[in-house]
Design an enzyme around this catalytic site. Sequence first.
Site, mmCIF file in Angstrom:
data_model
loop_
_atom_site.group_PDB
_atom_site.id
_atom_site.type_symbol
_atom_site.label_atom_id
_atom_site.label_comp_id
_atom_site.label_asym_id
_atom_site.label_seq_id
_atom_site.Cartn_x
_atom_site.Cartn_y
_atom_site.Cartn_z
ATOM 1 N N THR A 16 -3.864 3.627 -1.327
ATOM 2 C CA THR A 16 -4.091 3.059 0.246
ATOM 3 C C THR A 16 -5.125 3.825 1.005
ATOM 4 O OG1 THR A 16 -2.301 4.289 0.966
ATOM 5 C CG2 THR A 16 -1.808 2.188 0.257
ATOM 6 N N ASN A 17 -4.930 5.295 0.654
ATOM 7 C CA ASN A 17 -6.445 6.176 1.434
ATOM 8 C C ASN A 17 -7.546 5.732 0.782
ATOM 9 O OD1 ASN A 17 -5.120 8.306 2.946
ATOM 10 N ND2 ASN A 17 -3.644 8.435 1.372
ATOM 11 N N LYS A 94 -4.063 15.373 -10.757
ATOM 12 C CA LYS A 94 -4.609 16.186 -11.771
ATOM 13 C C LYS A 94 -5.238 17.229 -10.812
ATOM 14 C CE LYS A 94 -3.054 13.918 -15.356
ATOM 15 N NZ LYS A 94 -1.948 14.622 -16.218
ATOM 16 N N HIS A 112 -2.862 15.845 2.009
ATOM 17 C CA HIS A 112 -1.453 16.183 1.335
ATOM 18 C C HIS A 112 -0.416 15.660 2.387
ATOM 19 C CE1 HIS A 112 1.489 18.295 -1.066
ATOM 20 N NE2 HIS A 112 2.040 18.850 0.020
HETATM 21 C C1 GRF Z 1 -0.638 10.225 -0.279
HETATM 22 O O1 GRF Z 1 0.484 10.352 0.520
HETATM 23 C C2 GRF Z 1 -1.420 11.374 -0.229
HETATM 24 O O2 GRF Z 1 -1.284 12.306 0.903
HETATM 25 C C3 GRF Z 1 -0.994 11.754 -1.537
HETATM 26 O O3 GRF Z 1 -0.827 11.091 -2.358
HETATM 27 C C4 GRF Z 1 -0.402 9.834 -1.558
HETATM 28 C C5 GRF Z 1 -1.419 8.934 -2.082
HETATM 29 O O4 GRF Z 1 -1.187 7.492 -1.355
HETATM 30 N N1 GRF Z 1 -1.799 12.948 -1.942
HETATM 31 P P1 GRF Z 1 -2.104 6.413 -1.859
HETATM 32 O O5 GRF Z 1 -2.263 5.943 -3.423
HETATM 33 O O6 GRF Z 1 -3.564 6.749 -1.133
HETATM 34 O O7 GRF Z 1 -1.558 5.192 -1.226
#
Ligand code: GRF
Length: 203
Positions: A16-17, A94, A112
């Site tokens: 999603t990010n 990783k 994070h």
């Molecule tokens: C997010 O909560 C990010 O902070 C963490 O892993 C999650 C990834 O979510 N490092 P997505 O795959 O971007 O939905």
Amino acid sequence: MADKVRLAVFISGSGTNLQSIIDNCTSGFIPGEVALVVSSKKDVYGLVRAEKAGIESVIYRRKSFPDGKIADDYLLDLLDKYKIDIIALAGYLKMVPPVVVARYRGRIVNIHPALLPKYSGKGMYGMSVHRAVIEAKEKESGVTIHAVDEVYDHGRILAREKAPVFPEDTPEELAARILKIEHTLYPKVIRELSEEILKAKRQ
Ligand code: GRF
């Protein structure tokens, strides 16, 4: 003269990010384009997102290489081939090889889902972070974006934003509240970094 940075986004999951970074590149908020997606896992939805957006992706598993040096060289060559300026880790589970961190120092960032330095380190990812926050009866949690160095969840903090934790929260509810913040905070930080890099390139 370069007017856009080239981003590589490293994922291991739903992405999603990654999607918010793609969308913010498309809208022009980030002066860049996602040129490559690197995934540590196959069959994750982030890879579908990349495909839908017409972005090339690579599954990178160190175990598939005869040795660590060959795995390192492959990744470095890949980043060179795609002329990557910035690496954004987005749910990447990783460690990034130290040679890559060294080459991209200051240009590699991670997000994070907690207020670092709390709730960091090995095993602290995904729902386990939110579960630990709730179990500790924290009243607030949040998002941290940091530069990546050789230590897990450790580099210089670039941005933090808080979110409330309510007594009745489930880990999933807290994750959703935090993810929403992630999707606006990460593009802001990537935009700033992109602008700095473009400025330096123009000089
Ligand atoms: C997010 O909560 C990010 O902070 C963490 O892993 C999650 C990834 O979510 N490092 P997505 O795959 O971007 O939905």
